[in-house]
Scaffold this motif. Structure first.
Motif, PDB file in Angstrom:
ATOM      1  N   TYR A   1      -1.915 -99.068 -74.214  1.00 22.35           N
ATOM      2  CA  TYR A   1      -2.378 -98.730 -72.869  1.00 22.35           C
ATOM      3  C   TYR A   1      -1.263 -98.972 -71.856  1.00 22.35           C
ATOM      4  CZ  TYR A   1      -5.073 -98.993 -68.536  1.00 22.35           C
ATOM      5  OH  TYR A   1      -5.541 -98.811 -67.259  1.00 22.35           O
ATOM      6  N   CYS A   2      -1.045 -97.970 -71.009  1.00 19.15           N
ATOM      7  CA  CYS A   2       0.024 -98.071 -70.022  1.00 19.15           C
ATOM      8  C   CYS A   2      -0.318 -97.210 -68.815  1.00 19.15           C
ATOM      9  CB  CYS A   2       1.349 -97.628 -70.630  1.00 19.15           C
ATOM     10  SG  CYS A   2       2.732 -97.710 -69.473  1.00 19.15           S
ATOM     11  N   PRO A   3      -1.058 -97.743 -67.853  1.00 17.65           N
ATOM     12  CA  PRO A   3      -1.397 -96.947 -66.671  1.00 17.65           C
ATOM     13  C   PRO A   3      -0.142 -96.604 -65.881  1.00 17.65           C
ATOM     14  CG  PRO A   3      -1.968 -99.254 -66.329  1.00 17.65           C
ATOM     15  CD  PRO A   3      -1.571 -99.118 -67.776  1.00 17.65           C
ATOM     16  N   GLY A   4       0.006 -95.367 -65.544  1.00 16.40           N
ATOM     17  CA  GLY A   4       1.174 -94.946 -64.790  1.00 16.40           C
ATOM     18  C   GLY A   4       2.374 -94.583 -65.640  1.00 16.40           C
ATOM     19  N   GLY A   5       2.337 -94.911 -66.946  1.00 19.16           N
ATOM     20  CA  GLY A   5       3.409 -94.534 -67.847  1.00 19.16           C
ATOM     21  C   GLY A   5       4.720 -95.257 -67.627  1.00 19.16           C
ATOM     22  N   SER A   6       4.694 -96.461 -67.057  1.00 13.59           N
ATOM     23  CA  SER A   6       5.934 -97.172 -66.742  1.00 13.59           C
ATOM     24  C   SER A   6       6.232 -98.321 -67.707  1.00 13.59           C
ATOM     25  CB  SER A   6       5.854 -97.731 -65.312  1.00 13.59           C
ATOM     26  OG  SER A   6       4.753 -98.620 -65.184  1.00 13.59           O
ATOM     27  N   CYS A   7       5.501 -98.406 -68.829  1.00 10.81           N
ATOM     28  CA  CYS A   7       5.667 -99.533 -69.747  1.00 10.81           C
ATOM     29  C   CYS A   7       6.798 -99.264 -70.737  1.00 10.81           C
ATOM     30  CB  CYS A   7       4.370 -99.784 -70.512  1.00 10.81           C
ATOM     31  SG  CYS A   7       2.923 -99.926 -69.447  1.00 10.81           S
ATOM     32  N   SER A   8       7.439-100.335 -71.191  1.00 14.56           N
ATOM     33  CA  SER A   8       8.531-100.209 -72.138  1.00 14.56           C
ATOM     34  C   SER A   8       8.040-100.124 -73.582  1.00 14.56           C
ATOM     35  CB  SER A   8       9.475-101.405 -72.015  1.00 14.56           C
ATOM     36  OG  SER A   8       8.806-102.614 -72.365  1.00 14.56           O
ATOM     37  N   HIS A   9       6.863-100.711 -73.866  1.00 17.98           N
ATOM     38  CA  HIS A   9       6.301-100.782 -75.218  1.00 17.98           C
ATOM     39  C   HIS A   9       7.291-101.409 -76.198  1.00 17.98           C
ATOM     40  CE1 HIS A   9       2.662 -98.902 -74.128  1.00 17.98           C
ATOM     41  NE2 HIS A   9       3.110 -97.670 -74.058  1.00 17.98           N
ATOM     42  N   GLU A  10       8.018-102.409 -75.743  1.00 18.17           N
ATOM     43  CA  GLU A  10       8.945-103.124 -76.623  1.00 18.17           C
ATOM     44  C   GLU A  10       8.188-104.220 -77.348  1.00 18.17           C
ATOM     45  OE1 GLU A  10      12.158-104.428 -74.229  1.00 18.17           O
ATOM     46  OE2 GLU A  10      12.961-102.413 -73.890  1.00 18.17           O
ATOM     47  N   GLY A  11       7.316-103.831 -78.224  1.00 15.90           N
ATOM     48  CA  GLY A  11       6.471-104.754 -78.961  1.00 15.90           C
ATOM     49  C   GLY A  11       5.107-104.146 -79.179  1.00 15.90           C
ATOM     50  N   GLU A  12       4.351-104.775 -80.081  1.00 18.76           N
ATOM     51  CA  GLU A  12       3.030-104.286 -80.435  1.00 18.76           C
ATOM     52  C   GLU A  12       1.943-105.136 -79.785  1.00 18.76           C
ATOM     53  OE1 GLU A  12       2.209-101.616 -82.467  1.00 18.76           O
ATOM     54  OE2 GLU A  12       4.339-101.108 -82.334  1.00 18.76           O
ATOM     55  N   SER A  13       0.760-104.559 -79.690  1.00 14.96           N
ATOM     56  CA  SER A  13      -0.387-105.318 -79.221  1.00 14.96           C
ATOM     57  C   SER A  13      -0.769-106.361 -80.262  1.00 14.96           C
ATOM     58  CB  SER A  13      -1.575-104.395 -78.966  1.00 14.96           C
ATOM     59  OG  SER A  13      -2.729-105.134 -78.631  1.00 14.96           O
ATOM     60  N   SER A  14      -1.093-107.562 -79.817  1.00 13.89           N
ATOM     61  CA  SER A  14      -1.553-108.617 -80.720  1.00 13.89           C
ATOM     62  C   SER A  14      -3.057-108.815 -80.627  1.00 13.89           C
ATOM     63  CB  SER A  14      -0.819-109.929 -80.417  1.00 13.89           C
ATOM     64  OG  SER A  14      -0.971-110.297 -79.060  1.00 13.89           O
ATOM     65  N   VAL A  15      -3.752-107.843 -80.061  1.00 12.12           N
ATOM     66  CA  VAL A  15      -5.212-107.846 -80.034  1.00 12.12           C
ATOM     67  C   VAL A  15      -5.707-107.150 -81.302  1.00 12.12           C
ATOM     68  CG1 VAL A  15      -7.282-107.074 -78.821  1.00 12.12           C
ATOM     69  CG2 VAL A  15      -5.273-107.815 -77.517  1.00 12.12           C
ATOM     70  N   ALA A  16      -6.488-107.855 -82.110  1.00 13.92           N
ATOM     71  CA  ALA A  16      -7.026-107.296 -83.348  1.00 13.92           C
ATOM     72  C   ALA A  16      -8.375-106.631 -83.076  1.00 13.92           C
ATOM     73  CB  ALA A  16      -7.180-108.392 -84.396  1.00 13.92           C
ATOM     74  N   ILE A  17      -8.556-105.443 -83.621  1.00 16.15           N
ATOM     75  CA  ILE A  17      -9.803-104.689 -83.443  1.00 16.15           C
ATOM     76  C   ILE A  17     -10.403-104.418 -84.824  1.00 16.15           C
ATOM     77  CG2 ILE A  17     -10.825-102.538 -82.628  1.00 16.15           C
ATOM     78  CD1 ILE A  17      -8.610-102.369 -80.553  1.00 16.15           C
ATOM     79  N   LYS A  18     -11.662-104.819 -85.001  1.00 14.63           N
ATOM     80  CA  LYS A  18     -12.301-104.609 -86.301  1.00 14.63           C
ATOM     81  C   LYS A  18     -13.813-104.469 -86.136  1.00 14.63           C
ATOM     82  CE  LYS A  18     -12.437-109.603 -87.305  1.00 14.63           C
ATOM     83  NZ  LYS A  18     -12.013-110.643 -88.272  1.00 14.63           N
ATOM     84  N   GLY A  19     -14.408-103.744 -87.078  1.00 15.58           N
ATOM     85  CA  GLY A  19     -15.857-103.591 -87.062  1.00 15.58           C
ATOM     86  C   GLY A  19     -16.367-102.798 -85.881  1.00 15.58           C
ATOM     87  N   VAL A  20     -15.771-101.605 -85.644  1.00 16.80           N
ATOM     88  CA  VAL A  20     -16.194-100.741 -84.540  1.00 16.80           C
ATOM     89  C   VAL A  20     -16.825 -99.481 -85.116  1.00 16.80           C
ATOM     90  CG1 VAL A  20     -15.482 -99.500 -82.462  1.00 16.80           C
ATOM     91  CG2 VAL A  20     -14.340-101.638 -83.087  1.00 16.80           C
ATOM     92  N   LYS A  21     -18.040 -99.157 -84.661  1.00 14.36           N
ATOM     93  CA  LYS A  21     -18.774 -98.006 -85.181  1.00 14.36           C
ATOM     94  C   LYS A  21     -19.025 -96.976 -84.079  1.00 14.36           C
ATOM     95  CE  LYS A  21     -21.271-100.858 -88.566  1.00 14.36           C
ATOM     96  NZ  LYS A  21     -22.612-101.290 -89.043  1.00 14.36           N
ATOM     97  N   PHE A  22     -18.805 -95.711 -84.427  1.00 11.88           N
ATOM     98  CA  PHE A  22     -19.130 -94.590 -83.556  1.00 11.88           C
ATOM     99  C   PHE A  22     -20.126 -93.721 -84.325  1.00 11.88           C
ATOM    100  CE2 PHE A  22     -14.857 -95.979 -82.504  1.00 11.88           C
ATOM    101  CZ  PHE A  22     -14.860 -96.013 -81.114  1.00 11.88           C
ATOM    102  N   ILE A  23     -21.392 -93.759 -83.926  1.00 16.46           N
ATOM    103  CA  ILE A  23     -22.468 -93.122 -84.680  1.00 16.46           C
ATOM    104  C   ILE A  23     -23.188 -92.101 -83.801  1.00 16.46           C
ATOM    105  CG2 ILE A  23     -24.598 -93.515 -85.967  1.00 16.46           C
ATOM    106  CD1 ILE A  23     -23.606 -96.394 -86.439  1.00 16.46           C
ATOM    107  N   ASN A  24     -23.291 -90.878 -84.287  1.00 14.31           N
ATOM    108  CA  ASN A  24     -24.014 -89.812 -83.580  1.00 14.31           C
ATOM    109  C   ASN A  24     -23.464 -89.596 -82.171  1.00 14.31           C
ATOM    110  OD1 ASN A  24     -25.660 -89.582 -85.846  1.00 14.31           O
ATOM    111  ND2 ASN A  24     -27.245 -90.926 -85.010  1.00 14.31           N
ATOM    112  N   ILE A  25     -22.165 -89.337 -82.087  1.00 10.51           N
ATOM    113  CA  ILE A  25     -21.527 -88.971 -80.827  1.00 10.51           C
ATOM    114  C   ILE A  25     -21.418 -87.457 -80.834  1.00 10.51           C
ATOM    115  CG2 ILE A  25     -19.613 -89.439 -79.282  1.00 10.51           C
ATOM    116  CD1 ILE A  25     -21.114 -91.958 -80.343  1.00 10.51           C
ATOM    117  N   ARG A  26     -22.070 -86.785 -79.889  1.00 12.89           N
ATOM    118  CA  ARG A  26     -22.213 -85.332 -79.966  1.00 12.89           C
ATOM    119  C   ARG A  26     -22.022 -84.674 -78.612  1.00 12.89           C
ATOM    120  NH1 ARG A  26     -27.636 -85.803 -83.786  1.00 12.89           N
ATOM    121  NH2 ARG A  26     -26.521 -86.396 -85.697  1.00 12.89           N
TER     122      ARG A  26
END
Length: 340
Positions: free
Chosen positions: A251-276
Motif C-alpha cells: 500500500y502506497c497512497p500517492g505513489g511516493s513510497c520506496s518499497h525498500e522492504g517487505e510488509s511484516s504483517v502476516a495475513i491468513k485465514g481470509v475467505k471471500f464467499i459469494n461475491i457477485r
C-alpha cells in the motif's frame, strides 16, 4: 469503525472483548429507564449548514456513561465537521442513524478521520440513515489551496483501523456503500506497536461505484509485525466496483513510497464467499502479498464477477489456497507477478 492515530493513548481497554456490530438492532431502554440520547435534545438542529459536532459529542458522552446507551440521529440533515467518539463505555453502546450526517467540504480542516469510534467494545451502529462524506468536493477544493488537508471519505469507507490495542469480533452487515473507498481493513504496519486483527465478518452488503471493494492493505516495509486472521466476506453484491477483491501489502497512497522492504504483517485465514456483480476493471481479484510473510489459507468460493458482461481475471502473488472449485468467475489466478 475507525480509530484515529492521533487519538492514541496507553490506557488499557477492558479485557473482555464484545462484538462490534455495524448496522443491527439496538436496545432503547434498560430496566424501564430510557437510554436513548437524541442529538436534537443536545442542541443539534437539522439545518444542514451549522456544525453540530458538539451536540453529537455531548449525546455520545451521555450514552457512553449509561448502561446500554444509544445515540439517536433523527430524520433531517446534520452537518458535523468531525467527531471522535471515545470509549471505553459503561455498557454496550449504540449509534442509531435515521437522518443524514454530512461532512464539511472545508479543505483546511486538519484531521485523519471524519467520524471515528475509539476503544469502544460492544458497539452497534444501525438505522436507515446516510453518511455523506463530501470526499470528492473536499479533494476538488484542494486545487490551488496551499497546505490543503482533503478530508478522507470515511463515511463511504468503513475502515477497521487497527492501532495500539488488539481489535477483534467486528460484524458488519446490511451496509449500502458508494461512492468512495468501500470496506477496508487497514492500512496496517504504518505505526509501531500495532496489534493483531481477528474475527472480522462482513456480510450482506452492497457496494456501488466504489474505488475498491473488499480490501486489506498494509505498508511495506512495516513498522510493526502483526497478524490479520479469521476474516470472512460473504454475500456481497458489487456494482461497477474497481478492484472488487484486493489484498494490497504494498500500500502506497500517492505513489511516493520506496518499497525498500517487505510488509511484516502476516495475513491468513481470509475467505471471500459469494461475491457477485460487476467489476469496473477487467481484473476483479488482485491478491498481492508480502514475499517475506506470504498470505496463508486465502479462500475464494462462489465468485461471479464480470466486466462489461465478460468474465474477469485474477492476479495473485505470494499467497496459498486461493480458489476453491472451478464453478466460479474468476476460477484461477491468470498470472503471478512480484508487485504492483
Amino acid at each position: 469503525m475507525a480509530a484515529a492515530p492521533s487519538e492514541r493513548s496507553d490506557d488499557e481497554v477492558a479485557p473482555a472483548k464484545q462484538a462490534t456490530t455495524i448496522w443491527a438492532a439496538m436496545p432503547g431502554d434498560v430496566h424501564g429507564q430510557s437510554t436513548n440520547f437524541i442529538v436534537t435534545d443536545f442542541g443539534a438542529v437539522a439545518d444542514g449548514a451549522t456544525d453540530r459536532r458538539q451536540a453529537f459529542l455531548d449525546a455520545w458522552k451521555s450514552a457512553c456513561e449509561a448502561d446500554g446507551g444509544v445515540v439517536s440521529v433523527p430524520q433531517g440533515m446534520f452537518l458535523v465537521s468531525g467527531a471522535a467518539f471515545e470509549g471505553p463505555c459503561n455498557g454496550q453502546t449504540g449509534f442509531s442513524v435515521d437522518g443524514t450526517v454530512v461532512a464539511t467540504d472545508d479543505p483546511t480542516i486538519d484531521q485523519d478521520y471524519w467520524i471515528s469510534f475509539h476503544k469502544v467494545d460492544g458497539l452497534s451502529v444501525s438505522g436507515y440513515g446516510v453518511f455523506v462524506g463530501n470526499g470528492a468536493s473536499s479533494w476538488s477544493s484542494c486545487k490551488g489551496v496551499k497546505e490543503c488537508n482533503p478530508l478522507p471519505p470515511m463515511p463511504q469507507e468503513t475502515t477497521a483501523y487497527l492501532g495500539e490495542k488488539e481489535v477483534g469480533n467486528v460484524n458488519i452487515s446490511g451496509v449500502w456503500c458508494g461512492p468512495g473507498h468501500s470496506i477496508s481493513i487497514g492500512s496496517l504496519g504504518k505505526y509501531e506497536g500495532e496489534e493483531d486483527v481477528s474475527g472480522i465478518t462482513v456480510r450482506n452488503c452492497t457496494l456501488t461505484n466504489t474505488d475498491n471493494g473488499l480490501r486489506i492493505k498494509t505498508w511495506a516495509p512495516s513498522l510493526s509485525s502483526t497478524v490479520v486472521s479469521d476474516v470472512t466476506y460473504s454475500d456481497i453484491n458489487v456494482n461497477n466496483v474497481k478492484n472488487p477483491i484486493i489484498i494490497d501489502q504494498y500500500y502506497c497512497p500517492g505513489g511516493s513510497c520506496s518499497h525498500e522492504g517487505e510488509s511484516s504483517v502476516a495475513i491468513k485465514g481470509v475467505k471471500f464467499i459469494n461475491i457477485r456483480g460487476s467489476s469496473a476493471t477487467e481484473t476483479s481479484v488482485n491478491i498481492q502479498c508480502s514475499k517475506s510473510y506470504p498470505c496463508q489459507d486465502i479462500e475464494m468460493r462462489g465468485l461471479e464477477l464480470t466486466f462489461d458482461g465478460q468474465p474477469t481475471t485474477a492476479l495473485c502473488s505470494s499467497a496459498d489456497g486461493i480458489f476453491q472449485g472451478t464453478d466460479q468467475v474468476p476460477s484461477q489466478c491468470s498470472s503471478q507477478y512480484p508487485c504492483f
